[in-house]
Design an enzyme around this catalytic site. Structure first.
Site, PDB file in Angstrom:
ATOM      1  N   ARG H  89      22.836   2.053  63.304  1.00  0.00           N
ATOM      2  CA  ARG H  89      22.522   1.416  64.381  1.00  0.00           C
ATOM      3  C   ARG H  89      20.975   1.560  65.335  1.00  0.00           C
ATOM      4  NH1 ARG H  89      25.974  -0.449  62.061  1.00  0.00           N
ATOM      5  NH2 ARG H  89      27.464  -1.905  62.914  1.00  0.00           N
ATOM      6  N   GLU H  92      18.471   0.622  62.907  1.00  0.00           N
ATOM      7  CA  GLU H  92      18.416  -1.035  63.120  1.00  0.00           C
ATOM      8  C   GLU H  92      17.436  -1.108  64.483  1.00  0.00           C
ATOM      9  OE1 GLU H  92      21.633  -3.279  62.556  1.00  0.00           O
ATOM     10  OE2 GLU H  92      21.361  -4.517  64.444  1.00  0.00           O
ATOM     11  N   SER H 115       6.139  12.986  71.844  1.00  0.00           N
ATOM     12  CA  SER H 115       6.475  14.005  70.995  1.00  0.00           C
ATOM     13  C   SER H 115       7.871  14.062  70.649  1.00  0.00           C
ATOM     14  CB  SER H 115       6.060  15.174  71.842  1.00  0.00           C
ATOM     15  OG  SER H 115       6.578  16.330  71.147  1.00  0.00           O
TER      16      SER H 115
END
Lengths: 147, 147, 147, 147, 147, 147, 147, 147, 147, 147
Positions: H89, H92, H115
């Site tokens: 996920r 995604e 960073s």
């Protein structure tokens, strides 16, 4: 020359522009809903009559008819692993449950496969108080390994 | 130390050696058939009690219990595109019908996905005079895109 | 400038539009059926005379003749693993039976290969009461490893 | 625990050590030549009786019998594109002639595929004064796209 | 059981330990230098007599003889693009000059290939005041495309 | 704007149309045969004078001259593993004999590489009663690892 | 026909040319900032009204409105591993901390996932004397594995 | 010799066996929760004292201490695209919102990155009547492109 | 038999256990710092004397000496794109500045390359009030394209 | 609409046509040499003033200015492993010396990275009687892992 991909893109744009649904199109062509959708998206050859009817309804340019009629080189994913979340979930089902499905087919039928050719699929909305459910039915003939 | 993959391999070998079926195992553990299969193949964490019961029935070594109980890193395919024909046919369904399923979900539900988490699957044998059919039902909650 | 791929696409579209078959084209060019198909799909250089004859029959634009005549950079799959089901089945045969074919070639001929250059192929329909069969014959000269 | 891959490696080593051929093994098991080869290489489940007979002839360790009997996860190539020259030539045939085979199947049968499941293959040596030929016959049932 | 890869690693370690060269080994086996190197690295099946002689000279364990005799699944690169600089330069030659070699073969011979089976190779040191040169000669039979 | 790839395609089409050979072009430009081929295929920057001469002979459009002169980003294969059979055989040589070539370079020269930059190649037809041979000579300066 | 990718490129160019910010656009459309950005970059379907408003503000061509309204095939990275440093750092977070996030979700919630559908994200600048910080909040509904 | 991966696997098995949580471990070591988890999973070098303390609590073998102390070669995903749904996920999110996050960072900070080194993360459970939410906070110093 | 990879892992574990630095090892072997590091990590063959000295200092098992002496098959990254952040930054430099470096080499030297064989590298810490800097110097002989 | 890639191609063609160097361009824009090169190749956003100045000098079309000003999606390699020999050598340095650089950074600075953002690079020609040398200096701020 229009490719099947370009014809499919034209179909999608026309649907938005004209406010049509896949159900409208399936009814107009007299073909099953999921088959119609797959065919207009370029995954099945469309018979001449239906191709012309679709072009008319969707106001497609003339050579889109030829594109729709062409035998497709099937395969609709843009990469081996799909990135679109709606499609990915089905790939995830394969990753998590692929060997489970395989084991249960072998247990119930012996060594063989579910055909993806002698095959139909259905997508349905099933009401559920805890949230409606998407029920996708994959229905293919069993083919036993047979020498 | 036994990994979940090794535990799954031991389960498969024991099934052959002892002549047990997934149905036998599901009944013995009191869990749904497909869930049981997936869990013993390493795709779900198995609760302590069921892990011990499975180890006993399948005559697994002691540390297989720990392996079965571990939270899995899911994903059962050995490569992005599966090579086993029984599993591949489902990948092929995605290649040919993936965008069709997506379109029909969007048409019936709007923008969103079928959950692969709040999800159950079923594999059934449906008799058919033209050859029995494998019917796989994927049944997941619809989740709308919601900001 | 027309590429060999564009020429092949034009051939396919013209066949649909004009209702021609590969058999018609092979007869018109006086060349073997499978060779003709491969060549017009861009996998063999087409001699000048045949290229011009094909362009005439298929009503291709002028520079398609040059495209058909060009020495091809062969390779017709769009990805290492083909996605089209009709073509994929042959890849699956390789996945399942590749080492078997290798073993049997070595057992019958010793160390070496079947040539894919001194090679011809044939696709035939063989009637069968249990369903007609596709019989593909791959016929290549044996080449022994020879230092 | 012996994997199917290790069992296949043991079969290959035993064949060299004992000077046996695939033909010897097929006769001893009473099964077709190519099927026997594929099965002992781990691509088909071997029935109990044949697995025990093979283990006896090839002097395999006891748990190789279980390995041979297991339902395989098929797929014998170590990478998507095979590197062994004897196997690669068949991949090359796909690269050069894949779309040709597809076109000819569609022309002779309509839209559909050659089954790789209801399928048999044969490898034969055909004498030829210009050099003997390897003739590989792929023979599978035609399966039409059928909704 | 010793694999061909393990046998090759044992050969390399023994060469360092015993201070032997490939030239020593080729002379002892009575086989061409480059063939001997490739065969002991696992890319050719080694005849029984030579395998036993090599094992004796290199003090290899008994089952390394079987490993050397086995028909190899050829392919020596650990990834599609080699990472070792000495080997990579030859891949770079393909990237930069591959189509050039192809064009010149077609210009001199017509449509066809250089065989990599009926093939021999040679690596020589050629003195040069501006720095000695590596001269690698690839020498294979021309095979014309022939239907 | 014309890219180097488009300029190379234009060169290939012009050669067919005008019936010219690489030898003709090399003589007209006064440059070595293989270098000329590689350069016109886009793998070397072509000096202004030769670029203009080539454009004139091959009747290329004006901005092809700029394209030919541009410093190339080298690399002529369309995928990591080449699919064209004529080029593939050289990749296969690397797969089968890469480590052999490496071993022999190290045995004759010590640790280092054959340069692919201070490098020339030659493709020759060598008559042979058993079938003429393609002899490709790769000739590069040895570069020792040197800190 | 304008694709969603081309519409997104047109949006980006217009922003530079007209000196507009995503904040300006979100305010003009009355939609959340991050949602607006994602939608105009082609990752969400834009409702008709907002699509027309955006086209007006950004002086987009007429058929960009249809493109913005189309249901997207989501997935915005040009390769599986992103190359842009700003985006790559988030991929690196997954490489280094992915299993950590997974462990902590399982520890706090049990077996399940964070939804990426019932999900919102926020990017904020947090002043810090040692250098201002980028704080990205990913906020999704927990979905338990539920059969 | 124990690798960092094997040490991490041993940590996970011990946690299940001993019924410990990451929170328990973080408290025992006196280090932040997410850092502790990442470090024991092999993504950070563990200082000597903490490594010994962890080995004691988790009853790890002696050389696991060395493994935990080693500087890691970071990267915890088994393939470029993660297959585990809980981790996927987040991938995604990158596919759908990666460019959005990039745009908003550039709008708020100018050209630069967040960073992933001067960085901390937090996973929290936020109660919500519509279903509790996973809130993951990524908090890294902004680094401007600076020549 | 110990591989070079296993020898490198043993070196790394011994360094932690014995509290040695690369600088200590380079001094003990009398070889340059970066060369020593690369060689003990398996990327250069180590001369017999140094290999024995290193094995002694690091208390390595006997056959690690042979492993260190072996000619390496170079290539130290576990995947084409490195996942470790410290190494990735150098890959990122190539992604962002690769063509820039190429252009500047061509502008200053003409067509050619920086040798990675006749090459040395240096890693230095340069104090800077705004934060110390890592300065990596790549220093290789220019090699002009030369036919 | 001009993309950054097309603008970069136009810059390269104009340089050849007009006989300009990167040094000329850097001086005209008043920006560092390597930064200028990277920016005009599309890897940095070019400030409005410099973009207009560059377009003027290089006689670029009007919308190239917008293209140069756009925030880039960085990443200049056409494939994960670069094929161009001049760029490849730097990838090879990573393959051979990547872990060496990592070890030396950790030894001199502790756990952390060299920034590729707070970073500058320099390419210099250093005369050497044994052949001039390319010296590339990578100079980035050290960033310690810091929670």
């Amino acid at each position: 020359m229009t490719t099947k991909k370009e014809a499919a893109d034209a179909v999608l744009a026309a649907k938005v522009r004209l406010g049509l649904t896949w159900t409208d199109l399936a009814e107009a062509l007299g073909t099953p809903l999921a088959w119609t959708t797959a065919a207009l998206l370029g995954q099945h050859p469309v018979p001449k009559e239906q191709a012309e009817r679709a072009a008319e309804i969707l106001e497609l340019p003339a050579d889109a008819v030829t594109a729709l009629r062409l035998q497709p080189t099937r395969g609709a994913l843009e990469s081996p692993v799909p990135t679109d979340p709606t499609i990915y979930r089905f790939y995830e089902v394969l990753q998590v449950y692929g060997p489970t499905i395989k084991e249960l087919i072998h247990e119930q039928f012996g060594d063989g496969i579910m055909s993806a050719i002698n095959f139909r699929l259905d997508v349905r909305r099933v009401p559920d108080p805890a949230g409606d459910r998407v029920v996708v039915t994959l229905d293919g003939k069993f083919l036993p390994y047979q020498w």
